[in-house]
Design an enzyme around this catalytic site. Structure first.
Site, PDB file in Angstrom:
ATOM      1  N   GLY A  74      36.011   3.014  21.162  1.00  0.00           N
ATOM      2  CA  GLY A  74      36.369   3.295  19.778  1.00  0.00           C
ATOM      3  C   GLY A  74      36.272   2.026  18.941  1.00  0.00           C
ATOM      4  O   GLY A  74      35.802   2.048  17.794  1.00  0.00           O
ATOM      5  N   ASN A 154      47.910   5.921  14.829  1.00  0.00           N
ATOM      6  CA  ASN A 154      48.248   5.831  16.243  1.00  0.00           C
ATOM      7  C   ASN A 154      49.714   5.502  16.498  1.00  0.00           C
ATOM      8  O   ASN A 154      50.237   5.784  17.558  1.00  0.00           O
ATOM      9  CB  ASN A 154      47.354   4.793  16.930  1.00  0.00           C
ATOM     10  CG  ASN A 154      47.224   3.511  16.149  1.00  0.00           C
ATOM     11  OD1 ASN A 154      46.726   3.517  15.014  1.00  0.00           O
ATOM     12  ND2 ASN A 154      47.676   2.416  16.712  1.00  0.00           N
ATOM     13  N   GLN A 182      42.586   8.915  17.294  1.00  0.00           N
ATOM     14  CA  GLN A 182      43.797   9.652  17.698  1.00  0.00           C
ATOM     15  C   GLN A 182      43.709  11.149  17.410  1.00  0.00           C
ATOM     16  O   GLN A 182      44.425  11.937  18.024  1.00  0.00           O
ATOM     17  CB  GLN A 182      45.030   9.088  16.988  1.00  0.00           C
ATOM     18  CG  GLN A 182      45.452   7.720  17.485  1.00  0.00           C
ATOM     19  CD  GLN A 182      46.056   7.726  18.885  1.00  0.00           C
ATOM     20  OE1 GLN A 182      46.575   8.726  19.365  1.00  0.00           O
ATOM     21  NE2 GLN A 182      45.965   6.593  19.551  1.00  0.00           N
ATOM     22  N   ALA A 203      36.791   8.186  24.377  1.00  0.00           N
ATOM     23  CA  ALA A 203      37.034   9.153  25.450  1.00  0.00           C
ATOM     24  C   ALA A 203      38.411   8.999  26.101  1.00  0.00           C
ATOM     25  O   ALA A 203      39.027   9.981  26.504  1.00  0.00           O
ATOM     26  CB  ALA A 203      35.940   9.026  26.516  1.00  0.00           C
ATOM     27  N   HIS A 204      38.908   7.751  26.185  1.00  0.00           N
ATOM     28  CA  HIS A 204      40.121   7.556  26.993  1.00  0.00           C
ATOM     29  C   HIS A 204      41.404   8.003  26.300  1.00  0.00           C
ATOM     30  O   HIS A 204      42.468   8.010  26.905  1.00  0.00           O
ATOM     31  CB  HIS A 204      40.244   6.106  27.472  1.00  0.00           C
ATOM     32  CG  HIS A 204      40.730   5.121  26.450  1.00  0.00           C
ATOM     33  ND1 HIS A 204      42.052   4.785  26.325  1.00  0.00           N
ATOM     34  CD2 HIS A 204      40.072   4.388  25.532  1.00  0.00           C
ATOM     35  CE1 HIS A 204      42.185   3.875  25.362  1.00  0.00           C
ATOM     36  NE2 HIS A 204      40.996   3.620  24.865  1.00  0.00           N
ATOM     37  N   THR A 247      21.730  -0.340  28.096  1.00  0.00           N
ATOM     38  CA  THR A 247      21.509   0.776  29.023  1.00  0.00           C
ATOM     39  C   THR A 247      22.715   1.699  28.989  1.00  0.00           C
ATOM     40  O   THR A 247      23.857   1.255  29.039  1.00  0.00           O
ATOM     41  CB  THR A 247      21.243   0.243  30.446  1.00  0.00           C
ATOM     42  OG1 THR A 247      20.127  -0.642  30.358  1.00  0.00           O
ATOM     43  CG2 THR A 247      20.950   1.365  31.409  1.00  0.00           C
ATOM     44  N   CYS A 335      54.052  -3.762  21.584  1.00  0.00           N
ATOM     45  CA  CYS A 335      53.130  -2.944  22.379  1.00  0.00           C
ATOM     46  C   CYS A 335      51.695  -3.407  22.333  1.00  0.00           C
ATOM     47  O   CYS A 335      51.064  -3.605  23.352  1.00  0.00           O
ATOM     48  CB  CYS A 335      53.197  -1.498  21.928  1.00  0.00           C
ATOM     49  SG  CYS A 335      52.705  -1.257  20.217  1.00  0.00           S
TER      50      CYS A 335
HETATM   51  C1  LIG Z   1      42.817   3.427  20.745  1.00  0.00           C
HETATM   52  C2  LIG Z   1      42.353   3.360  19.337  1.00  0.00           C
HETATM   53  C3  LIG Z   1      41.198   2.637  18.995  1.00  0.00           C
HETATM   54  C4  LIG Z   1      40.426   1.819  19.978  1.00  0.00           C
HETATM   55  O1  LIG Z   1      39.688   2.608  20.893  1.00  0.00           O
HETATM   56  P1  LIG Z   1      39.183   1.898  22.245  1.00  0.00           P
HETATM   57  O2  LIG Z   1      38.263   2.903  22.855  1.00  0.00           O
HETATM   58  O3  LIG Z   1      40.397   1.626  23.060  1.00  0.00           O
HETATM   59  O4  LIG Z   1      38.478   0.650  21.836  1.00  0.00           O
HETATM   60  C5  LIG Z   1      40.812   2.632  17.668  1.00  0.00           C
HETATM   61  N1  LIG Z   1      41.494   3.314  16.744  1.00  0.00           N
HETATM   62  C6  LIG Z   1      42.592   4.034  17.039  1.00  0.00           C
HETATM   63  C7  LIG Z   1      43.300   4.780  15.961  1.00  0.00           C
HETATM   64  C8  LIG Z   1      43.071   4.063  18.344  1.00  0.00           C
HETATM   65  O5  LIG Z   1      44.166   4.767  18.635  1.00  0.00           O
END
Ligand SMILES: *Cc1c(COP(=O)(O)O)cnc(C)c1O
Length: 399
Positions: A74, A154, A182, A203-204, A247, A335
């Site tokens: 992200g 977030n 989010q 994705a996570h 890649t 955090c």
């Molecule tokens: C977690 C988060 C990101 C960052 O995403 P990553 O894949 O961990 O780099 C960006 N913006 C928001 C609002 C998030 O909650």
């Protein structure tokens, strides 16, 4: 009551992977090892997996498959969107509008652009975390090239008026990016109905793998494509149509697509179930814990987010004590940054630094059970009571 194994209530930080995503990825790790740019059949198998994944990821935001660009996160998607648009449009103007409550991925990219000579406005928010639409419109000048406002926050869960922001951006011919990390897969998003030009996701945060994200880039005109208003910020071998030229992580992307497919199926029932767990926590705490309050919007709020202010104690102590009981939560004091600076989001909604230090974020998700919440609500009050007894920030003294 019986202690659940481990109560994970920090889904906004990251999510455990869904077993079905792991299975999907395992199959691809084994069989889809080709480079998606290769002409031979293993390469073409990888390329086909990418086409299918792009289709699935696009479908959840009503986008065209060709407008999805896979990234490594992200954060990377946010960087490409902001830097790519700012650099491409320098001749047109150098003004960027964002909000005071963005994730660090947007906030720090904007600060970097500001240091590099761009003019950046950080729009304030009200005490519930919403930007003011009139103020946004008044801030637009003939030099404004980009508006970047997050879909949902977030920390405090507040959902911004994205459709209205999209209308304003369109009316003034300004490009509109939203960090939807989010919100993506959790609440309905339609890039067409909401006039979104660029959208970041990861994705996570959605039961998929870490290190996989995407940037949606609206194709404004068949011939010009993205070349008209955004340029790459990394250079290499041409993957993802030059926008993210390394890649491609095919197994990770296949996992991302599986996570999206599951999110599509489960969204309506998850919204209902998670909102209920969320409201159970909010109602219990506001009713049973003195000197507590809710941070963020009471109704325009992510279904899985609770952010509480607990007066006279430190969020960090609550997080550590809860962890001692096998419960994972988060606070606005330490955090994200490991520093003791209070969260810029909580300060932006008007909290005093001391209040911001006393915040506790609880975020639920697919694997949170009613028992998890009951266990948490049993453990929380005695922890608060104990910390308050020891607290130097006694009632009346500092407030
Ligand atoms: C977690 C988060 C990101 C960052 O995403 P990553 O894949 O961990 O780099 C960006 N913006 C928001 C609002 C998030 O909650």
């Amino acid at each position: 009551m019986n202690k659940p194994k481990y109560v994970y209530l920090d889904y906004a930080a990251t999510t455990p992977m869904d077993q079905r995503v792991i299975e999907e990825m395992n199959a691809h790790f084994k069989d889809t090892y080709g480079n998606s740019s290769s002409l031979h059949s293993v390469g073409q198998k990888a390329a086909q997996t990418l086409v299918k994944s792009r289709e699935i990821v696009a479908s959840i935001i009503n986008a065209n498959r060709a407008d999805i660009y896979f990234t490594s996160s992200g954060t990377e998607a946010d960087n490409i969107a902001l830097m790519g648009v700012a650099l491409k449009n320098q001749k047109k103007g150098n003004h960027i509008i964002t909000s005071a409550i963005e994730h660090h991925a947007v906030e720090n990219t904007c600060k970097h652009l500001k240091k590099s000579g761009f003019d950046v406005t950080f729009l304030p928010v009200d005490n519930l975390g919403l930007i003011n639409l009139e103020e946004l419109e008044e801030t637009i000048t003939k030099n404004t090239v980009l508006i970047s406002i997050m879909f949902a926050n977030n920390e405090i869960g507040t959902i911004e008026p994205i459709k209205e922001i999209g209308e304003i951006a369109k009316k003034h011919d300004v490009i509109f990016h939203t960090d939807a990390v989010q919100a993506f897969g959790k609440i309905p998003i339609d890039v067409n109905e909401m006039n979104i030009d660029l959208l970041s996701a990861s994705a996570h945060k959605l039961y998929g793998p870490k290190g996989v994200g995407m940037l949606y880039i609206r194709n404004k005109g068949i011939r010009e494509g993205w070349g008209k208003y955004i340029e790459p910020i990394m250079f290499g071998g041409g993957h993802e149509r030059d926008m993210r030229p390394s890649t491609v992580n095919v197994p990770g992307i296949a996992g991302f697509a599986k996570a999206v497919e599951l999110a599509k199926e489960e969204m309506p029932k998850e919204i209902e179930r998670l909102s209920r767990l969320r409201d159970k926590v909010i109602d219990f705490v506001l009713k049973n814990i003195e000197d507590s309050y809710l941070n963020g919007h009471p109704t325009r709020r992510l279904p899985n987010n609770v952010n509480l202010g607990i007066r006279f104690i430190e969020g960090e102590s609550m997080v550590l004590d809860l962890d001692g009981q096998g419960i994972a939560t988060s606070t606005g004091s330490a955090c994200s940054s490991k520093s003791l600076d209070p969260s810029h989001v909580l300060l932006a909604i008007g909290l005093k630094p001391q209040e911001a230090h006393g915040s506790l974020r609880i975020t639920v998700g697919r694997f949170t059970t009613e028992e998890d919440i009951d266990y948490f609500l049993e453990k929380l009050p005695p922890i608060i009571e104990r910390l308050r007894k020891m607290s130097p920030l006694k009632k009346g003294k500092n407030h």
